[in-house]
Enzyme design. Structure first.
Site, PDB file in Angstrom:
ATOM      1  N   ASN A 105       0.856  -1.170   0.000  1.00  0.00           N
ATOM      2  CA  ASN A 105       0.000   0.000   0.000  1.00  0.00           C
ATOM      3  C   ASN A 105       0.902   1.232   0.000  1.00  0.00           C
ATOM      4  O   ASN A 105       1.762   1.381   0.860  1.00  0.00           O
ATOM      5  CB  ASN A 105      -0.898  -0.037   1.240  1.00  0.00           C
ATOM      6  CG  ASN A 105      -1.921   1.063   1.257  1.00  0.00           C
ATOM      7  OD1 ASN A 105      -1.586   2.235   1.186  1.00  0.00           O
ATOM      8  ND2 ASN A 105      -3.185   0.689   1.372  1.00  0.00           N
TER       9      ASN A 105
ATOM     10  N   HIS B  47      -3.250   0.553  -3.731  1.00  0.00           N
ATOM     11  CA  HIS B  47      -3.403  -0.449  -2.684  1.00  0.00           C
ATOM     12  C   HIS B  47      -2.344  -1.528  -2.914  1.00  0.00           C
ATOM     13  O   HIS B  47      -1.758  -1.617  -3.995  1.00  0.00           O
ATOM     14  CB  HIS B  47      -4.796  -1.059  -2.735  1.00  0.00           C
ATOM     15  CG  HIS B  47      -5.875  -0.114  -2.308  1.00  0.00           C
ATOM     16  ND1 HIS B  47      -7.045  -0.554  -1.750  1.00  0.00           N
ATOM     17  CD2 HIS B  47      -5.968   1.238  -2.361  1.00  0.00           C
ATOM     18  CE1 HIS B  47      -7.818   0.481  -1.465  1.00  0.00           C
ATOM     19  NE2 HIS B  47      -7.189   1.583  -1.838  1.00  0.00           N
TER      20      HIS B  47
ATOM     21  N   GLU C  22      -2.586  -4.746  -3.370  1.00  0.00           N
ATOM     22  CA  GLU C  22      -2.916  -5.677  -4.452  1.00  0.00           C
ATOM     23  C   GLU C  22      -2.716  -5.041  -5.825  1.00  0.00           C
ATOM     24  O   GLU C  22      -2.212  -5.686  -6.741  1.00  0.00           O
ATOM     25  CB  GLU C  22      -4.366  -6.173  -4.309  1.00  0.00           C
ATOM     26  CG  GLU C  22      -4.626  -6.955  -3.047  1.00  0.00           C
ATOM     27  CD  GLU C  22      -5.009  -6.087  -1.847  1.00  0.00           C
ATOM     28  OE1 GLU C  22      -5.488  -6.652  -0.856  1.00  0.00           O
ATOM     29  OE2 GLU C  22      -4.840  -4.844  -1.903  1.00  0.00           O
TER      30      GLU C  22
ATOM     31  N   ASP D 249      -8.243   5.200   4.451  1.00  0.00           N
ATOM     32  CA  ASP D 249      -7.857   4.102   3.550  1.00  0.00           C
ATOM     33  C   ASP D 249      -9.045   3.205   3.196  1.00  0.00           C
ATOM     34  O   ASP D 249      -9.164   2.764   2.066  1.00  0.00           O
ATOM     35  CB  ASP D 249      -6.752   3.260   4.175  1.00  0.00           C
ATOM     36  CG  ASP D 249      -6.153   2.260   3.184  1.00  0.00           C
ATOM     37  OD1 ASP D 249      -5.577   2.709   2.185  1.00  0.00           O
ATOM     38  OD2 ASP D 249      -6.286   1.053   3.410  1.00  0.00           O
TER      39      ASP D 249
ATOM     40  N   CYS E   8     -10.153  -5.104  -0.066  1.00  0.00           N
ATOM     41  CA  CYS E   8     -11.320  -4.218  -0.068  1.00  0.00           C
ATOM     42  C   CYS E   8     -12.123  -4.467  -1.342  1.00  0.00           C
ATOM     43  O   CYS E   8     -11.736  -5.250  -2.210  1.00  0.00           O
ATOM     44  CB  CYS E   8     -10.853  -2.762   0.004  1.00  0.00           C
ATOM     45  SG  CYS E   8      -9.997  -2.220  -1.497  1.00  0.00           S
TER      46      CYS E   8
ATOM     47  N   CYS F 265     -10.094  -3.802  -4.586  1.00  0.00           N
ATOM     48  CA  CYS F 265      -9.148  -4.862  -4.941  1.00  0.00           C
ATOM     49  C   CYS F 265      -9.865  -6.162  -5.280  1.00  0.00           C
ATOM     50  O   CYS F 265      -9.400  -6.931  -6.126  1.00  0.00           O
ATOM     51  CB  CYS F 265      -8.125  -5.042  -3.828  1.00  0.00           C
ATOM     52  SG  CYS F 265      -7.090  -3.552  -3.653  1.00  0.00           S
TER      53      CYS F 265
END
Length: 154
Positions: A46, A57, A59, A147, A84, A87
């Site tokens: 991140n 992020h 990912e 975030d 999230c 992602c």
């Protein structure tokens, strides 16, 4: 007979990335994208704080660094934290077949949705992942709430 990768070993790569992010002053979430045989394709963390970019992020960083792949169905996304919705959308859009999650205690993300849509989800329940992020959330609640797209509680 197909040999499964050592998911704990794959998670260690993502954890290294999470620690790098924390050392840079960012949120300690790391990820890595692997081929089905455990070959590392890309790794990242991140970088929202470091790059002032809400789209970086862990990912997405790992995915970008993996470069173009002809097919993602047999790839494995390993992340220290449940992804999230943003992602999870990346996983679904490109058909990543397996997601290995270090922990989902601090944030459950969209794991249920991934499972409903045929993605194999493996939760490792890593105490190290839980503690790393819990400490960060305790020390930086305002950044954490930003975030995950939530207003901090008053």
């Amino acid at each position: 007979m197909t040999t499964l990768p050592d998911y704990q070993a794959l998670l260690r790569v993502a954890l290294e990335e999470a620690r790098l992010g924390l050392a840079e002053g960012g949120i300690p979430i790391g990820a890595a994208l692997f081929a089905h045989d455990g070959t590392l394709l890309g790794r990242g963390h991140n970088r929202r704080v470091q790059e002032n970019d809400p789209s970086v992020h862990a990912e997405t960083d790992a995915f970008r660094k993996a470069g173009r792949q002809r097919d993602y169905r047999s790839t494995i996304m390993v992340t220290t934290l449940a992804p999230c919705w943003y992602c999870c959308g990346l996983v679904r859009q490109f058909g990543i077949g397996t997601v290995v999650v270090g922990e989902s205690q601090n944030f459950a993300g969209g794991l249920h949705w991934l499972r409903e849509n045929g993605v194999r989800v493996i939760e490792l329940n890593s105490r190290e992942c839980v503690a790393l992020l819990a400490d960060y959330i305790r020390d930086h609640p305002e950044v954490w709430h930003e975030d995950i797209g939530e207003a901090p509680s008053c």
